[in-house]
Scaffold this motif. Structure first.
Motif, PDB file in Angstrom:
ATOM      1  N   THR A  49     -54.302  25.629 -60.857  1.00  0.00           N
ATOM      2  CA  THR A  49     -54.760  24.343 -60.333  1.00  0.00           C
ATOM      3  C   THR A  49     -55.018  23.315 -61.432  1.00  0.00           C
ATOM      4  OG1 THR A  49     -57.055  25.134 -60.321  1.00  0.00           O
ATOM      5  CG2 THR A  49     -55.789  25.394 -58.285  1.00  0.00           C
ATOM      6  N   THR A  50     -54.845  23.717 -62.685  1.00  0.00           N
ATOM      7  CA  THR A  50     -55.096  22.825 -63.817  1.00  0.00           C
ATOM      8  C   THR A  50     -53.812  22.628 -64.611  1.00  0.00           C
ATOM      9  OG1 THR A  50     -57.349  23.701 -63.991  1.00  0.00           O
ATOM     10  CG2 THR A  50     -56.515  22.420 -65.860  1.00  0.00           C
ATOM     11  N   PRO A  51     -53.313  21.416 -64.745  1.00  0.00           N
ATOM     12  CA  PRO A  51     -52.114  21.178 -65.555  1.00  0.00           C
ATOM     13  C   PRO A  51     -52.339  21.599 -67.004  1.00  0.00           C
ATOM     14  CG  PRO A  51     -52.677  19.224 -64.261  1.00  0.00           C
ATOM     15  CD  PRO A  51     -53.839  20.176 -64.149  1.00  0.00           C
ATOM     16  N   PHE A  52     -51.255  22.010 -67.650  1.00  0.00           N
ATOM     17  CA  PHE A  52     -51.362  22.440 -69.039  1.00  0.00           C
ATOM     18  C   PHE A  52     -52.041  21.376 -69.906  1.00  0.00           C
ATOM     19  CE2 PHE A  52     -49.463  22.163 -73.321  1.00  0.00           C
ATOM     20  CZ  PHE A  52     -49.990  23.326 -73.865  1.00  0.00           C
ATOM     21  N   GLU A  53     -51.696  20.111 -69.676  1.00  0.00           N
ATOM     22  CA  GLU A  53     -52.221  19.035 -70.498  1.00  0.00           C
ATOM     23  C   GLU A  53     -53.737  18.890 -70.390  1.00  0.00           C
ATOM     24  OE1 GLU A  53     -48.061  18.705 -69.733  1.00  0.00           O
ATOM     25  OE2 GLU A  53     -49.744  18.794 -68.322  1.00  0.00           O
ATOM     26  N   GLU A  54     -54.315  19.408 -69.314  1.00  0.00           N
ATOM     27  CA  GLU A  54     -55.753  19.270 -69.088  1.00  0.00           C
ATOM     28  C   GLU A  54     -56.518  20.567 -69.309  1.00  0.00           C
ATOM     29  OE1 GLU A  54     -56.389  17.654 -65.206  1.00  0.00           O
ATOM     30  OE2 GLU A  54     -54.853  16.102 -65.456  1.00  0.00           O
ATOM     31  N   ASN A  55     -55.814  21.657 -69.663  1.00  0.00           N
ATOM     32  CA  ASN A  55     -56.481  22.955 -69.729  1.00  0.00           C
ATOM     33  C   ASN A  55     -57.379  23.050 -70.960  1.00  0.00           C
ATOM     34  OD1 ASN A  55     -55.616  25.423 -71.691  1.00  0.00           O
ATOM     35  ND2 ASN A  55     -53.963  23.881 -71.647  1.00  0.00           N
ATOM     36  N   ARG A  56     -58.404  23.917 -70.849  1.00  0.00           N
ATOM     37  CA  ARG A  56     -59.384  24.105 -71.924  1.00  0.00           C
ATOM     38  C   ARG A  56     -59.207  25.445 -72.636  1.00  0.00           C
ATOM     39  NH1 ARG A  56     -65.226  23.122 -69.441  1.00  0.00           N
ATOM     40  NH2 ARG A  56     -64.479  24.698 -67.957  1.00  0.00           N
ATOM     41  N   LEU A  57     -58.078  26.124 -72.391  1.00  0.00           N
ATOM     42  CA  LEU A  57     -57.900  27.472 -72.910  1.00  0.00           C
ATOM     43  C   LEU A  57     -57.054  27.548 -74.174  1.00  0.00           C
ATOM     44  CD1 LEU A  57     -57.277  29.306 -69.509  1.00  0.00           C
ATOM     45  CD2 LEU A  57     -59.445  29.057 -70.742  1.00  0.00           C
ATOM     46  N   THR A  58     -55.914  26.834 -74.190  1.00  0.00           N
ATOM     47  CA  THR A  58     -54.961  27.003 -75.275  1.00  0.00           C
ATOM     48  C   THR A  58     -54.115  25.756 -75.463  1.00  0.00           C
ATOM     49  OG1 THR A  58     -53.081  28.341 -76.062  1.00  0.00           O
ATOM     50  CG2 THR A  58     -53.284  28.042 -73.688  1.00  0.00           C
ATOM     51  N   HIS A  59     -53.598  25.583 -76.695  1.00  0.00           N
ATOM     52  CA  HIS A  59     -52.639  24.521 -76.995  1.00  0.00           C
ATOM     53  C   HIS A  59     -51.199  25.006 -76.858  1.00  0.00           C
ATOM     54  CE1 HIS A  59     -56.170  22.802 -79.173  1.00  0.00           C
ATOM     55  NE2 HIS A  59     -55.668  21.674 -78.749  1.00  0.00           N
ATOM     56  N   ASP A  60     -51.012  26.288 -76.577  1.00  0.00           N
ATOM     57  CA  ASP A  60     -49.679  26.880 -76.571  1.00  0.00           C
ATOM     58  C   ASP A  60     -49.087  26.883 -75.162  1.00  0.00           C
ATOM     59  OD1 ASP A  60     -47.442  28.209 -77.611  1.00  0.00           O
ATOM     60  OD2 ASP A  60     -48.240  30.145 -77.036  1.00  0.00           O
ATOM     61  N   PRO A  61     -48.034  26.102 -74.887  1.00  0.00           N
ATOM     62  CA  PRO A  61     -47.477  26.047 -73.529  1.00  0.00           C
ATOM     63  C   PRO A  61     -46.899  27.377 -73.065  1.00  0.00           C
ATOM     64  CG  PRO A  61     -46.103  24.805 -75.079  1.00  0.00           C
ATOM     65  CD  PRO A  61     -47.357  25.163 -75.801  1.00  0.00           C
ATOM     66  N   ASP A  62     -46.337  28.157 -73.990  1.00  0.00           N
ATOM     67  CA  ASP A  62     -45.785  29.464 -73.605  1.00  0.00           C
ATOM     68  C   ASP A  62     -46.893  30.387 -73.124  1.00  0.00           C
ATOM     69  OD1 ASP A  62     -43.653  31.612 -73.635  1.00  0.00           O
ATOM     70  OD2 ASP A  62     -45.071  32.463 -75.068  1.00  0.00           O
ATOM     71  N   THR A  63     -48.025  30.377 -73.824  1.00  0.00           N
ATOM     72  CA  THR A  63     -49.171  31.178 -73.398  1.00  0.00           C
ATOM     73  C   THR A  63     -49.648  30.745 -72.029  1.00  0.00           C
ATOM     74  OG1 THR A  63     -49.983  31.746 -75.601  1.00  0.00           O
ATOM     75  CG2 THR A  63     -51.617  31.631 -73.848  1.00  0.00           C
ATOM     76  N   TYR A  64     -49.741  29.449 -71.806  1.00  0.00           N
ATOM     77  CA  TYR A  64     -50.243  28.972 -70.510  1.00  0.00           C
ATOM     78  C   TYR A  64     -49.297  29.381 -69.393  1.00  0.00           C
ATOM     79  CZ  TYR A  64     -53.306  26.081 -67.661  1.00  0.00           C
ATOM     80  OH  TYR A  64     -54.233  25.660 -66.739  1.00  0.00           O
ATOM     81  N   GLN A  65     -47.994  29.349 -69.656  1.00  0.00           N
ATOM     82  CA  GLN A  65     -47.028  29.811 -68.654  1.00  0.00           C
ATOM     83  C   GLN A  65     -47.204  31.306 -68.406  1.00  0.00           C
ATOM     84  OE1 GLN A  65     -44.784  27.754 -66.880  1.00  0.00           O
ATOM     85  NE2 GLN A  65     -44.754  29.633 -65.659  1.00  0.00           N
ATOM     86  N   TYR A  66     -47.501  32.046 -69.449  1.00  0.00           N
ATOM     87  CA  TYR A  66     -47.780  33.487 -69.328  1.00  0.00           C
ATOM     88  C   TYR A  66     -48.971  33.720 -68.405  1.00  0.00           C
ATOM     89  CZ  TYR A  66     -49.397  38.104 -71.166  1.00  0.00           C
ATOM     90  OH  TYR A  66     -49.833  39.394 -71.320  1.00  0.00           O
ATOM     91  N   TYR A  67     -50.051  32.959 -68.610  1.00  0.00           N
ATOM     92  CA  TYR A  67     -51.202  33.049 -67.717  1.00  0.00           C
ATOM     93  C   TYR A  67     -50.798  32.771 -66.269  1.00  0.00           C
ATOM     94  CZ  TYR A  67     -54.383  32.571 -71.794  1.00  0.00           C
ATOM     95  OH  TYR A  67     -55.067  32.741 -72.960  1.00  0.00           O
ATOM     96  N   MET A  68     -50.022  31.701 -66.075  1.00  0.00           N
ATOM     97  CA  MET A  68     -49.609  31.315 -64.729  1.00  0.00           C
ATOM     98  C   MET A  68     -48.743  32.394 -64.080  1.00  0.00           C
ATOM     99  SD  MET A  68     -48.757  27.277 -65.423  1.00  0.00           S
ATOM    100  CE  MET A  68     -48.151  27.004 -63.753  1.00  0.00           C
TER     101      MET A  68
END
Length: 323
Positions: free
Chosen positions: A199-218
């Motif tokens: 529910t949180t876009p990558f650009e607004e997330n508070r977890l990581t700067h790494d887009p690949d990691t965020y996609q992994y989470y998703m």
């Protein structure tokens, strides 16, 4: 519930987790009958020992698949747990999405069950700890009371919640009243029963700067919807405020320790981390420039540094303990 020599198998999604394929998950039981899921991965060098992985709030074992790969590449065995109310361990509320715990002492029952399972499974020693966020709060209490590890590494430790002065003044009475009057299972203000990463876009997330990691989470959350956890409950909020305040008054344990905290972390209270590590003899605090909350899953340079520094601590401690 007592252990037998056999620890029953539990499901684990190695492909989704991108974890080593030699792992195996098990069901274990805490003393109050709560069923918990743990998973183990043997390392290539038993003399290196086993790293216990204590996950953060909302997380599951699968989320640590990549981290376990790194640990295995260094020779360590790994052992991870889903806390009660998370992953595939027993949920505590009718709404499976609620992040809830009745009291923090219950998490210590999970730790005890995990340690007993480690003995049953004959996991190689020495034992070490990597604990993230909520797991670091649970881990600090376990070390103070039981000290089962030779050394520990904390990432973004939840030793206090990052709240404004106004939020803190409101959080104590509001969460206490909710729990006292039977509303402890309700979501804390501003949270809901939805997965943060979905529910949180990558650009607004508070977890990581790494887009690949965020996609992994998703990918993990989308593939394993039955393991997703949403916002914390009022009861969890009250119990966390209470436990972190109690821990803040205790002396630091006599244990080699390194703590990593992202300089841009907006989730945990950085002053509490600085205070704890300033009075930890032999402990080391690294504030990580350019990092958000999850330093183990930040951009490659950061996560490689964190794993390298952690290995340096564990390897030097393990060599001493095996001497």
């Amino acid at each position: 519930m007592a252990y037998t020599s056999a620890v029953p198998d539990a499901p684990f999604h190695a492909a989704v987790a991108e974890a080593p394929r030699n792992g195996k998950a098990h069901w274990i039981y805490a003393e109050d009958g709560t069923r918990l899921r743990v998973a183990q991965w043997p390392g290539s060098d038993p003399s290196k020992g086993t790293v216990f992985v204590f996950q953060g709030r909302t997380e599951n074992i699968e989320k640590y698949g990549r981290a376990v790969c790194s640990l295995n590449s260094l020779g360590y065995s790994a052992f991870a747990i889903d806390w009660r109310g998370q992953g595939l361990s027993d949920r505590l509320t009718e709404d499976r999405m609620t992040g809830h715990v009745n009291r923090y002492g219950d998490y210590q029952k999970d730790v005890t069950a995990m340690l007993q399972a480690g003995e049953t499974l004959d996991l190689p020693k020495p034992w070490f700890l990597i604990a993230h966020s909520l797991g670091a709060c649970i881990g600090l209490r376990a070390i103070i009371e039981m000290n089962p590890f030779e050394a520990c590494a904390f990432t973004a430790p939840l030793w206090d919640i990052n709240l404004s002065a106004f939020q803190r003044r409101a959080a104590w009475p509001v969460s206490w009243m909710a729990q006292t009057f039977g509303k402890g299972h309700a979501y804390a203000p501003g949270t809901r029963g939805e997965a943060y990463v979905l529910t949180t876009p990558f650009e607004e997330n508070r977890l990581t700067h790494d887009p690949d990691t965020y996609q992994y989470y998703m990918n993990i959350s989308k593939s394993l919807p039955d393991q997703v956890v949403g916002g914390p409950s009022m009861g969890w909020l009250f119990q966390t405020l209470k436990e972190t305040r109690r821990l803040s008054k205790l002396p630091s344990p006599d244990l080699r320790c390194i703590t990593f905290c992202g300089a841009q972390d907006e989730i945990v209270a950085i002053p509490a981390i600085r205070d704890r590590m300033a009075r930890w003899p032999g402990g080391k605090l690294e504030m990580v420039p350019g990092s958000r909350h999850d330093v183990l899953y930040e951009i490659p340079e950061i996560r490689q540094h964190v794993m390298r520094a952690t290995n340096d601590l564990f390897a030097s401690t393990g060599a001493t303990s095996n001497a």
